[in-house]
Design a protein around this motif. Structure first.
Motif, PDB file in Angstrom:
ATOM      1  N   GLN A 254       0.830  -1.204   0.000  1.00 14.16           N
ATOM      2  CA  GLN A 254       0.000   0.000   0.000  1.00 14.16           C
ATOM      3  C   GLN A 254       0.868   1.260   0.000  1.00 14.16           C
ATOM      4  O   GLN A 254       0.575   2.230  -0.717  1.00 14.16           O
ATOM      5  CB  GLN A 254      -0.912  -0.004   1.223  1.00 14.16           C
ATOM      6  CG  GLN A 254      -1.816   1.214   1.294  1.00 14.16           C
ATOM      7  CD  GLN A 254      -2.737   1.169   2.496  1.00 14.16           C
ATOM      8  OE1 GLN A 254      -2.709   0.209   3.261  1.00 14.16           O
ATOM      9  NE2 GLN A 254      -3.539   2.189   2.663  1.00 14.16           N
ATOM     10  N   VAL A 255       1.954   1.243   0.779  1.00 17.61           N
ATOM     11  CA  VAL A 255       2.854   2.398   0.815  1.00 17.61           C
ATOM     12  C   VAL A 255       3.468   2.645  -0.560  1.00 17.61           C
ATOM     13  O   VAL A 255       3.533   3.793  -1.037  1.00 17.61           O
ATOM     14  CB  VAL A 255       3.953   2.179   1.878  1.00 17.61           C
ATOM     15  CG1 VAL A 255       4.970   3.321   1.834  1.00 17.61           C
ATOM     16  CG2 VAL A 255       3.347   2.080   3.277  1.00 17.61           C
ATOM     17  N   VAL A 256       3.921   1.563  -1.209  1.00 16.54           N
ATOM     18  CA  VAL A 256       4.536   1.698  -2.531  1.00 16.54           C
ATOM     19  C   VAL A 256       3.531   2.225  -3.552  1.00 16.54           C
ATOM     20  O   VAL A 256       3.853   3.101  -4.378  1.00 16.54           O
ATOM     21  CB  VAL A 256       5.109   0.336  -2.980  1.00 16.54           C
ATOM     22  CG1 VAL A 256       5.578   0.406  -4.438  1.00 16.54           C
ATOM     23  CG2 VAL A 256       6.251  -0.091  -2.079  1.00 16.54           C
ATOM     24  N   GLY A 261       7.552   7.716  -4.693  1.00 20.25           N
ATOM     25  CA  GLY A 261       8.484   8.829  -4.629  1.00 20.25           C
ATOM     26  C   GLY A 261       8.884   9.224  -3.230  1.00 20.25           C
ATOM     27  O   GLY A 261       9.827   9.992  -3.055  1.00 20.25           O
ATOM     28  N   THR A 262       8.180   8.723  -2.207  1.00 17.00           N
ATOM     29  CA  THR A 262       8.543   9.058  -0.827  1.00 17.00           C
ATOM     30  C   THR A 262       9.640   8.109  -0.347  1.00 17.00           C
ATOM     31  O   THR A 262       9.824   7.010  -0.884  1.00 17.00           O
ATOM     32  CB  THR A 262       7.329   8.950   0.105  1.00 17.00           C
ATOM     33  OG1 THR A 262       6.867   7.589   0.118  1.00 17.00           O
ATOM     34  CG2 THR A 262       6.207   9.860  -0.371  1.00 17.00           C
ATOM     35  N   SER A 263      10.359   8.538   0.689  1.00 15.47           N
ATOM     36  CA  SER A 263      11.393   7.677   1.263  1.00 15.47           C
ATOM     37  C   SER A 263      10.778   6.421   1.853  1.00 15.47           C
ATOM     38  O   SER A 263      11.375   5.337   1.815  1.00 15.47           O
ATOM     39  CB  SER A 263      12.171   8.438   2.341  1.00 15.47           C
ATOM     40  OG  SER A 263      11.304   8.883   3.379  1.00 15.47           O
ATOM     41  N   ALA A 264       9.561   6.545   2.392  1.00 16.03           N
ATOM     42  CA  ALA A 264       8.875   5.383   2.949  1.00 16.03           C
ATOM     43  C   ALA A 264       8.581   4.360   1.860  1.00 16.03           C
ATOM     44  O   ALA A 264       8.712   3.149   2.073  1.00 16.03           O
ATOM     45  CB  ALA A 264       7.585   5.816   3.636  1.00 16.03           C
ATOM     46  N   ALA A 265       8.200   4.827   0.664  1.00 17.74           N
ATOM     47  CA  ALA A 265       7.923   3.920  -0.447  1.00 17.74           C
ATOM     48  C   ALA A 265       9.190   3.203  -0.893  1.00 17.74           C
ATOM     49  O   ALA A 265       9.161   2.011  -1.226  1.00 17.74           O
ATOM     50  CB  ALA A 265       7.302   4.689  -1.608  1.00 17.74           C
ATOM     51  N   GLN A 266      10.303   3.897  -0.903  1.00 16.58           N
ATOM     52  CA  GLN A 266      11.563   3.271  -1.282  1.00 16.58           C
ATOM     53  C   GLN A 266      11.960   2.187  -0.282  1.00 16.58           C
ATOM     54  O   GLN A 266      12.395   1.090  -0.670  1.00 16.58           O
ATOM     55  CB  GLN A 266      12.657   4.338  -1.380  1.00 16.58           C
ATOM     56  CG  GLN A 266      12.430   5.353  -2.492  1.00 16.58           C
ATOM     57  CD  GLN A 266      13.451   6.472  -2.473  1.00 16.58           C
ATOM     58  OE1 GLN A 266      14.358   6.492  -1.637  1.00 16.58           O
ATOM     59  NE2 GLN A 266      13.316   7.427  -3.406  1.00 16.58           N
ATOM     60  N   LEU A 267      11.809   2.491   0.994  1.00 13.92           N
ATOM     61  CA  LEU A 267      12.111   1.491   2.017  1.00 13.92           C
ATOM     62  C   LEU A 267      11.152   0.307   1.938  1.00 13.92           C
ATOM     63  O   LEU A 267      11.562  -0.840   2.117  1.00 13.92           O
ATOM     64  CB  LEU A 267      12.059   2.135   3.408  1.00 13.92           C
ATOM     65  CG  LEU A 267      13.113   3.189   3.706  1.00 13.92           C
ATOM     66  CD1 LEU A 267      12.823   3.876   5.042  1.00 13.92           C
ATOM     67  CD2 LEU A 267      14.501   2.552   3.744  1.00 13.92           C
TER      68      LEU A 267
END
Length: 275
Positions: A254-256, A261-267
């Motif tokens: 869901q985050v991805v 583009g957010t750092s959370a999505a990359q992690l």
């Protein structure tokens, strides 16, 4: 005369031989009590070693058995201690990782200013990992009443004081301060940040249940807040620590999908590749 002398000589020679022949011969193996060998009592240890029914272990044998039991007990205790040391080391490492992560987030300027709202928050999840639809108006899900009227200057002082407790590593008081802030100013412009940092503080304390609830409320109460992606990613981490692996993948996906583009999505993308 000569004949008499010869007779006496023969008699003198034969008498000792006759006397010797009269001495009785004693049999050493007759088993008589007076001449038995070896002495009485000899060979008791041998009888014990041979399994004699009435033989008792010697003092040396008892001591050997006790030493053997002590060595077995020491070996067992060493095994228990090694397991406990490994568990303690793992807990210390996890706590250290949480502190380092918290320090890095503090250094990113968590208290500098309230975060801006996100443009979208569709599909925010709750603590159980289930999707919930955001209410119209975004932050309107937050409680509409507070114990005292809003005062931005006063709110910032209160919020900064709570954040300073994090910098001082006083996590117990920081948790209490953020919880009190949210009760007093649930609609404050700092409320979304306070809710997020309450989760971080609880995670640093090792309170996984409290951390999960706090992170989930960021998306529930402040669905357009900039901290939503981070809070969801941290929620996935909490669920992983709790052993709820079935929920982790859904939250990360869901985050991805919703916050590219957010750092959370990359992690989250990195963690998905490791699953």
């Amino acid at each position: 005369m000569r004949t008499c002398r010869r007779a006496l000589t023969v008699l003198a020679l034969t008498l000792p031989l006759a006397a010797m022949g009269a001495v009785p011969v004693v049999d050493d193996n007759s088993g008589s009590a007076g001449s038995s060998y070896p002495p009485s009592g000899y060979g008791t240890a041998g009888a014990y070693a041979g399994g004699g029914a009435t033989a008792q272990p010697s003092a040396q044998g008892q001591l050997f058995m006790q030493l053997q039991q002590m060595q077995d007990e020491i070996s067992r205790l060493r095994g228990i201690v090694e397991v406990q040391q490994n568990d303690i080391q793992q807990m210390k490492q996890e706590a250290l990782d949480r502190y380092k992560d918290l320090d890095s987030r503090i250094g990113a300027g968590g208290a500098a200013a309230p975060a801006a709202n996100n443009s979208s928050s569709d599909g925010a999840v709750n603590a159980g990992g289930n999707s919930v639809a955001p209410a119209a108006g975004g932050a309107s899900q937050a409680p509409q009443t507070s114990s005292e009227p809003g005062d931005p200057a006063k709110e910032k002082l209160y919020y900064d004081a709570a954040f300073d407790l994090i910098k001082a590593k006083d996590f117990d008081k920081a948790s209490q301060a953020f919880a009190a802030f949210l009760r007093k100013y649930p609609n404050s412009q700092y409320a979304g940040n306070a809710q997020y940092w309450l989760g971080e503080v609880n995670l640093a304390k090792g309170d996984l249940q409290g951390a999960g609830q706090a992170f989930a409320k960021v998306s529930q109460l402040y669905p357009k807040h900039a901290k939503v992606p981070d809070s969801l990613y941290k929620l996935a981490d909490v669920e992983r620590r709790l052993g709820h692996t079935d929920k982790v993948k859904g939250i990360l996906q869901q985050v991805v999908a919703q916050y590219p583009g957010t750092s959370a999505a990359q992690l989250a993308q990195r963690d998905l590749q490791r699953l």
